[in-house]
Every structure is written in C-alpha cells, then in structure tokens.
Scaffold this active site. Sequence first.
Site, PDB file in Angstrom:
ATOM      1  N   LYS A 223      55.800  49.162  35.517  1.00 18.38           N
ATOM      2  CA  LYS A 223      55.986  47.729  35.245  1.00 18.38           C
ATOM      3  C   LYS A 223      57.309  47.220  35.781  1.00 18.38           C
ATOM      4  CE  LYS A 223      52.393  47.113  31.915  1.00 18.38           C
ATOM      5  NZ  LYS A 223      51.945  47.074  30.532  1.00 18.38           N
ATOM      6  N   ARG A 263      50.021  55.176  28.463  1.00 17.19           N
ATOM      7  CA  ARG A 263      49.030  54.738  29.469  1.00 17.19           C
ATOM      8  C   ARG A 263      49.749  54.697  30.807  1.00 17.19           C
ATOM      9  NH1 ARG A 263      47.663  50.006  31.907  1.00 17.19           N
ATOM     10  NH2 ARG A 263      45.452  49.583  32.238  1.00 17.19           N
TER      11      ARG A 263
HETATM   12  N1  PMM Z   1      48.988  47.037  30.530  1.00 16.54           N
HETATM   13  C1  PMM Z   1      48.139  46.635  31.496  1.00 16.54           C
HETATM   14  C2  PMM Z   1      46.747  46.655  31.275  1.00 16.54           C
HETATM   15  N2  PMM Z   1      46.246  47.109  30.113  1.00 16.54           N
HETATM   16  N3  PMM Z   1      46.570  47.981  27.960  1.00 16.54           N
HETATM   17  C3  PMM Z   1      47.393  48.370  26.986  1.00 16.54           C
HETATM   18  N4  PMM Z   1      46.890  48.804  25.816  1.00 16.54           N
HETATM   19  N5  PMM Z   1      48.741  48.362  27.129  1.00 16.54           N
HETATM   20  C4  PMM Z   1      49.337  47.928  28.283  1.00 16.54           C
HETATM   21  O1  PMM Z   1      50.579  47.902  28.355  1.00 16.54           O
HETATM   22  C5  PMM Z   1      48.490  47.486  29.340  1.00 16.54           C
HETATM   23  C6  PMM Z   1      47.078  47.542  29.136  1.00 16.54           C
HETATM   24  C7  PMM Z   1      48.678  46.141  32.793  1.00 16.54           C
HETATM   25  O2  PMM Z   1      48.917  47.178  33.669  1.00 16.54           O
HETATM   26  P1  PMM Z   1      47.902  47.588  34.869  1.00 16.54           P
HETATM   27  O3  PMM Z   1      47.632  46.346  35.669  1.00 16.54           O
HETATM   28  O4  PMM Z   1      48.616  48.606  35.646  1.00 16.54           O
HETATM   29  O5  PMM Z   1      46.655  48.131  34.275  1.00 16.54           O
END
Ligand code: PMM
Length: 300
Positions: A223, A263
């Site tokens: 991020k 994650r």
């Molecule tokens: N961040 C993204 C998408 N889904 N879900 C949870 N639970 N927590 C997060 O911080 C989160 C998520 C955005 O990141 P990406 O685009 O790399 O998936």
Amino acid sequence: MNEVLGLPQHLAGAERCLVMGVLNVTPDSFSDGGRWLDRDQAVEHGLRLRAQGADIVDVGGESTRPGAARVDASQEKQRILPVVEQLVGAGVVVSVDTMRAEVAGAALEAGAHIINDVSGGLVDPGMPGLIRSSAVPYVVMHWRAPSDRMDRAAVYDDVVTEVIGELRARLRALVDAGIDPRQLIVDPGLGFSKDIDHNWSLMAGLDRLHDLGRPILLGASRKRFLAAVTAAPDGSAVTPDARDDATTATTALAASAGVWCVRVHDVRPSLDAVRVAAALGSADRPWSLPVPPFGEGISR
Ligand code: PMM
C-alpha cells in the site's frame, strides 16, 4: 486466540498468524490489476499462492483502489465464480472479497469458505442476513465511503480510537442482526479513508484493536503508505511490487502484535515472517531471572 466459527479445522488450530494470498481478478487493482483477469491464469496464480504457503486465497472481482468505479454484480460473478470453483475443487481455502450479498451468496454456493467485505456490511443491507444464515467467517473491515469518495473521508482527531469505535459499532449492528460474534473478524482497513500518517498510527496501535475481542486481519501489502519508506535512494517512487520487502516487515510486526491473519500479494516471505514471529513468541525467556546491575560483585 479467539475462536473463528466456520473456519476449516486445520486453520482453526494454527499456532501462528495466518497468511492470506491476494488474487484480484480485475483489470484495475492498484498492484496486480490486469495480471489475473484471464480465468486460467487466475486459477494458476491461486494455486501458486497456495503452493507458496498461503493458508487462504482471497479472490476479488472488483477493484477497491481509491477512485475505482464499481462493476455490476453479474460481471463480478463472471470474473470470480469459475476461479472460486476450481480453487475450492483443488482443496484451496478460499475467501471472497466482495461487498455484495448476491456475489457472496453465489461464491458460497461455489464452495468459498470466508466472506471478506471491505465495507463491513455497510454497502449491502442483504449481507448480514446472508452471513447469519450461512454461518461462515466474515471479515468486517473499517470503511467510511466508496472508492470514489474515500480519500475525502480521511478525517480523524484520533484515528486509532475512532477506527476502534466505528468497528465496535459495526460488530454490535451485525450481532444485533443475529450473527454469531464468533464468525466475525475485524480489520482496520489500511488505505481505506486513511492517509499515510493514519496508516502508520494504526500500525502503531494494533495492540489496541485487541480490545474489540475478535481476531484481527491486516492488509498492508504494497500500500501507498509503504512508498515513503521504499523510495529509491534518489527519492524517486518505486512500483507497488517493489514494496514487498517493506510489506514483509509489516507482517513480522503485525504477527508479533498478535494479528490473526495478514493479507499479502507475496506469500513466501510473509510466511517466513509469521514463523519468525511465532518462534520468537514461544521462545524461552531465561533472562526473566533478575540480573545484578553491572558492577555489583566485581572487585578489583
Ligand atoms: N485491501 C484491499 C482489498 N481488500 N480486504 C481486507 N480485508 N483488508 C484490506 O486491507 C484490503 C482488502 C486493497 O488492496 P488490493 O487492491 O491489493 O487487493
């Protein structure tokens, strides 16, 4: 560690922080958008994440990056359902990253094990009923506004206290809707209506999230707030996947702070990091015996 109702048995008994691998079947996610839009490539990548040690693979069909436009439910289903089906068929534990009850319900029918809702149930009023009746684990992320407005909502006096308060209100509403609290997992939502300093404050305040009494999931991977610590020596910005080493550092810190699951996009190093944290956490601490101050008992 708090029990998570509905979690596959082998994960329920894990004695370390779990690692969730990210699989975005989208054209526009900020770090891997477009890479796994092809169904076969998506399945292949999901299997690769599992082979690298992911405990869970999180499949998403809608980008939540700041400014992203929404896709309709049928397109979201089209993107993810065949991938979910094949991964589940191959024995992968799958969570589905969606804000829609219709998509979540179809994914559960396709065999998904966990629903990951970045809106914590705020976007779709049908979500709590589905989670109650299906009795699966449900990730409740801190969320204030849709992607096209999320940056404007990043206003806090005390971000940690306010995120905890707003998550507590979500937990209360979900339990009032009949959901068993043991299904619920909380997530502070790094990057969602948070500026760089807010994200660092939340990292620093992870311990306080335990006050919510539920397992914590953390999504720091690649991020923007990590960009500042991963800039090239000449100060120029690096691409999101050049933030993987910094991500691994956040994993180690999160696991040491008792986070239940991280994650991440790059699974292997985070798996090592959670193992390091687990070994450290269970190490003997012989130095807890009192040590006389330097100089005591030393004679010339
Ligand atoms: N961040 C993204 C998408 N889904 N879900 C949870 N639970 N927590 C997060 O911080 C989160 C998520 C955005 O990141 P990406 O685009 O790399 O998936």
